[in-house]
Design a protein around this motif. Sequence first.
Motif, mmCIF file in Angstrom:
data_model
loop_
_atom_site.group_PDB
_atom_site.id
_atom_site.type_symbol
_atom_site.label_atom_id
_atom_site.label_comp_id
_atom_site.label_asym_id
_atom_site.label_seq_id
_atom_site.Cartn_x
_atom_site.Cartn_y
_atom_site.Cartn_z
ATOM 1 N N GLU A 146 24.097 41.707 69.528
ATOM 2 C CA GLU A 146 23.446 41.020 70.649
ATOM 3 C C GLU A 146 22.092 41.640 70.961
ATOM 4 O O GLU A 146 21.095 40.930 71.115
ATOM 5 C CB GLU A 146 24.324 41.065 71.902
ATOM 6 C CG GLU A 146 25.479 40.114 71.893
ATOM 7 C CD GLU A 146 26.324 40.232 73.150
ATOM 8 O OE1 GLU A 146 25.835 40.749 74.189
ATOM 9 O OE2 GLU A 146 27.491 39.802 73.096
ATOM 10 N N PHE A 147 22.051 42.960 71.069
ATOM 11 C CA PHE A 147 20.810 43.639 71.431
ATOM 12 C C PHE A 147 19.766 43.549 70.328
ATOM 13 O O PHE A 147 18.593 43.309 70.602
ATOM 14 C CB PHE A 147 21.066 45.098 71.821
ATOM 15 C CG PHE A 147 21.651 45.242 73.190
ATOM 16 C CD1 PHE A 147 20.872 45.061 74.319
ATOM 17 C CD2 PHE A 147 22.988 45.540 73.360
ATOM 18 C CE1 PHE A 147 21.405 45.178 75.587
ATOM 19 C CE2 PHE A 147 23.530 45.661 74.621
ATOM 20 C CZ PHE A 147 22.745 45.477 75.747
ATOM 21 N N LEU A 148 20.183 43.730 69.081
ATOM 22 C CA LEU A 148 19.227 43.654 67.973
ATOM 23 C C LEU A 148 18.631 42.253 67.864
ATOM 24 O O LEU A 148 17.417 42.096 67.718
ATOM 25 C CB LEU A 148 19.895 44.042 66.651
ATOM 26 C CG LEU A 148 20.160 45.526 66.439
ATOM 27 C CD1 LEU A 148 21.002 45.737 65.185
ATOM 28 C CD2 LEU A 148 18.867 46.319 66.352
ATOM 29 N N ARG A 149 19.481 41.245 67.955
ATOM 30 C CA ARG A 149 18.979 39.871 67.812
ATOM 31 C C ARG A 149 18.164 39.440 69.020
ATOM 32 O O ARG A 149 17.148 38.746 68.874
ATOM 33 C CB ARG A 149 20.134 38.926 67.534
ATOM 34 C CG ARG A 149 20.693 39.207 66.133
ATOM 35 C CD ARG A 149 21.553 38.134 65.593
ATOM 36 N NE ARG A 149 21.971 38.494 64.236
ATOM 37 C CZ ARG A 149 23.166 38.251 63.752
ATOM 38 N NH1 ARG A 149 24.062 37.624 64.480
ATOM 39 N NH2 ARG A 149 23.458 38.610 62.521
ATOM 40 N N ALA A 150 18.588 39.842 70.213
ATOM 41 C CA ALA A 150 17.797 39.520 71.411
ATOM 42 C C ALA A 150 16.443 40.220 71.344
ATOM 43 O O ALA A 150 15.410 39.634 71.676
ATOM 44 C CB ALA A 150 18.553 39.920 72.676
ATOM 45 N N GLY A 151 16.443 41.473 70.893
ATOM 46 C CA GLY A 151 15.183 42.204 70.740
ATOM 47 C C GLY A 151 14.278 41.551 69.723
ATOM 48 O O GLY A 151 13.062 41.445 69.930
ATOM 49 N N PHE A 152 14.860 41.092 68.625
ATOM 50 C CA PHE A 152 14.076 40.403 67.604
ATOM 51 C C PHE A 152 13.482 39.113 68.174
ATOM 52 O O PHE A 152 12.289 38.832 67.999
ATOM 53 C CB PHE A 152 14.941 40.106 66.372
ATOM 54 C CG PHE A 152 14.239 39.266 65.348
ATOM 55 C CD1 PHE A 152 13.174 39.765 64.623
ATOM 56 C CD2 PHE A 152 14.639 37.958 65.118
ATOM 57 C CE1 PHE A 152 12.520 38.993 63.683
ATOM 58 C CE2 PHE A 152 14.002 37.172 64.181
ATOM 59 C CZ PHE A 152 12.935 37.691 63.459
ATOM 60 N N ASP A 153 14.301 38.341 68.898
ATOM 61 C CA ASP A 153 13.805 37.103 69.506
ATOM 62 C C ASP A 153 12.676 37.394 70.497
ATOM 63 O O ASP A 153 11.676 36.662 70.544
ATOM 64 C CB ASP A 153 14.936 36.341 70.204
ATOM 65 C CG ASP A 153 15.921 35.721 69.220
ATOM 66 O OD1 ASP A 153 15.574 35.559 68.036
ATOM 67 O OD2 ASP A 153 17.052 35.404 69.657
ATOM 68 N N MET A 154 12.823 38.467 71.277
ATOM 69 C CA MET A 154 11.755 38.841 72.214
ATOM 70 C C MET A 154 10.489 39.247 71.460
ATOM 71 O O MET A 154 9.385 38.935 71.889
ATOM 72 C CB MET A 154 12.215 39.969 73.140
ATOM 73 C CG MET A 154 13.202 39.507 74.194
ATOM 74 S SD MET A 154 13.595 40.745 75.465
ATOM 75 C CE MET A 154 14.275 42.076 74.516
#
Length: 187
Positions: free
Chosen positions: A124-132
Motif C-alpha cells: 500500500e505504502f510503496l504503491r501510494a508513494g509511487f502514485d504520489m
Amino acid sequence: MVANPARRAAVTDAALELLGREGARAVTHRAVDAEARVPTGTCANYFRSRSDLLAGIAQRIFVLLAPNPDRLDELAELPVDDAGPAYAGYALERLLAHPNLARALVELRLEAPRSPEVAQPLTEFLRAGFDMDVEFHAARGLPGGREHVLRLHHLVNGIVLDALTIPLAPDIDPVTQAKDTARALGR
C-alpha cells in the motif's frame, strides 16, 4: 495495549535500526526492547507478534523517509531539465543519509513475499508513494509520465542496493550517478 504514541514510535524506530543493522532474524521483541532501552515486554505491549511488529515498522519507515517540504520547494525552483535529475538525487540522498533505514526497507521488501502481514502495508505504502511521485512529476511539469517515473524508481532502488552492499564502482558518488543517469533517461 498501552496508548503512548511516543513510546510506540521509539520502539518502532529501534526495530527499524535493528532490522537495518542486523537483518530480519535479529528482530525479536526482546532484542527490540534492548535496542530501545525500554523494559522487557514493552515491544510486546505494542506489537503482539513478530508479524505485527514487522507490519508496524513497514508503516513507520515511510514517515521517517518523507522528503523535507522546504527542500522540495527549493528543487521546484530549478529549470525543468535539471529538476528531474535533482529529485532523483534527493531521493537517493535521503536514503543514503540513513543507511540502516534504507537497509531496513530492503529487508522489508525481501520479507514481504513471505509475510502477508508485511506485504499488505508495504505494498500500500510503496504503491501510494509511487502514485504520489507520478502526480508530483506531472504537477511540476517534468518530462515523461508514469513509465518514466517507474524507471527513476528502478534507478534509485538499484543504486541504493549497490551503495549499501558491495558497490560495483566505489569511487563513483551514488548521488551524482543517480542525477547523471536520470538526466540520460530524460533524453
